[in-house]
Design a protein around this motif. Sequence first.
Motif, PDB file in Angstrom:
ATOM      1  N   ALA A  33       0.833  -1.126  -0.042  1.00 11.20           N
ATOM      2  CA  ALA A  33       0.129  -0.072  -0.102  1.00 11.20           C
ATOM      3  C   ALA A  33       0.954   1.256  -0.126  1.00 11.20           C
ATOM      4  O   ALA A  33       0.573   2.302  -0.473  1.00 11.20           O
ATOM      5  N   GLY A  34       2.090   1.265   0.662  1.00  8.43           N
ATOM      6  CA  GLY A  34       2.920   2.198   0.834  1.00  8.43           C
ATOM      7  C   GLY A  34       3.513   2.603  -0.714  1.00  8.43           C
ATOM      8  O   GLY A  34       3.719   3.891  -0.804  1.00  8.43           O
ATOM      9  N   VAL A  35       3.623   1.754  -1.588  1.00  6.94           N
ATOM     10  CA  VAL A  35       4.123   1.913  -3.001  1.00  6.94           C
ATOM     11  C   VAL A  35       3.202   1.935  -3.843  1.00  6.94           C
ATOM     12  O   VAL A  35       3.372   3.000  -4.729  1.00  6.94           O
ATOM     13  N   ALA A  83      -3.419   4.316   7.860  1.00  7.24           N
ATOM     14  CA  ALA A  83      -2.755   4.094   9.350  1.00  7.24           C
ATOM     15  C   ALA A  83      -1.180   4.107   9.530  1.00  7.24           C
ATOM     16  O   ALA A  83      -0.682   3.864  10.359  1.00  7.24           O
ATOM     17  N   ALA A  84      -0.314   4.022   8.217  1.00  7.24           N
ATOM     18  CA  ALA A  84       0.994   3.935   8.223  1.00  7.24           C
ATOM     19  C   ALA A  84       1.794   5.098   9.075  1.00  7.24           C
ATOM     20  O   ALA A  84       1.093   6.185   8.926  1.00  7.24           O
ATOM     21  N   HIS A  85       2.478   4.710   9.950  1.00  8.80           N
ATOM     22  CA  HIS A  85       3.272   5.568  10.509  1.00  8.80           C
ATOM     23  C   HIS A  85       4.214   6.680   9.685  1.00  8.80           C
ATOM     24  O   HIS A  85       5.301   6.153   8.919  1.00  8.80           O
ATOM     25  N   LEU A 108      -6.256   1.329   1.078  1.00 10.94           N
ATOM     26  CA  LEU A 108      -6.143   2.688   1.546  1.00 10.94           C
ATOM     27  C   LEU A 108      -6.143   2.862   3.057  1.00 10.94           C
ATOM     28  O   LEU A 108      -5.578   3.766   3.217  1.00 10.94           O
ATOM     29  N   ARG A 109      -6.772   1.835   3.537  1.00 11.26           N
ATOM     30  CA  ARG A 109      -6.731   2.020   5.052  1.00 11.26           C
ATOM     31  C   ARG A 109      -5.550   1.835   5.688  1.00 11.26           C
ATOM     32  O   ARG A 109      -5.222   2.548   6.823  1.00 11.26           O
TER      33      ARG A 109
END
Length: 179
Positions: free
Chosen positions: A117-119, A147-149, A142-143
């Motif tokens: 999801a980050g990429v 939620a990623a720091h 997307l959630r």
Amino acid sequence: MCSSEGLGRLLPHLSNVVVESVERCTDTVVLRTRSRTLSARCTGCGKWSSRVHGRYERRLADAPLGGVPVVIVLLIRRFKCLAAACPAVTFAEQIPGLTRPHARCTPPLRGMLAHIAGVLAGRPGSRLARRLGVLVRKDTMLRLLRAAHVNETGQVRVLGVDEFALLKGAHLCDAVGRP
């Protein structure tokens, strides 16, 4: 068939459970597991209890093995808290490194999906996850991204301001009234 200890080395997040059976269904691998411990710590007061109130099965999605989805069927015990002043009368055991309250997937799978999801974010991340053997919706990706720091940038030391024209041919210095 490999031993439970060998499986624990291959899949370290399963080291706190006993794998009772491994089944290969048509499109998934199902691991039937239970906890190794005899007691659990109360979530309300923190005291240990070994008095079992009941049991239920919990299904967790795990990272795929060889492109085949993995489902962990975990026998969860509900314990009765023995402390009279505790607000939690009963509580469900949590397996360290494997379960969190209300989670439907294991930490390794969640980490893998969070990296994807980050990429790639939503729909492209969902398509890649499907190719890897994990069915996940774009909304979930997307959630996970939200939620990623995010690393904080810290204090700003230097700030640059670009000039812009308020009117055609005018400069910022003219608008402020300085030469």
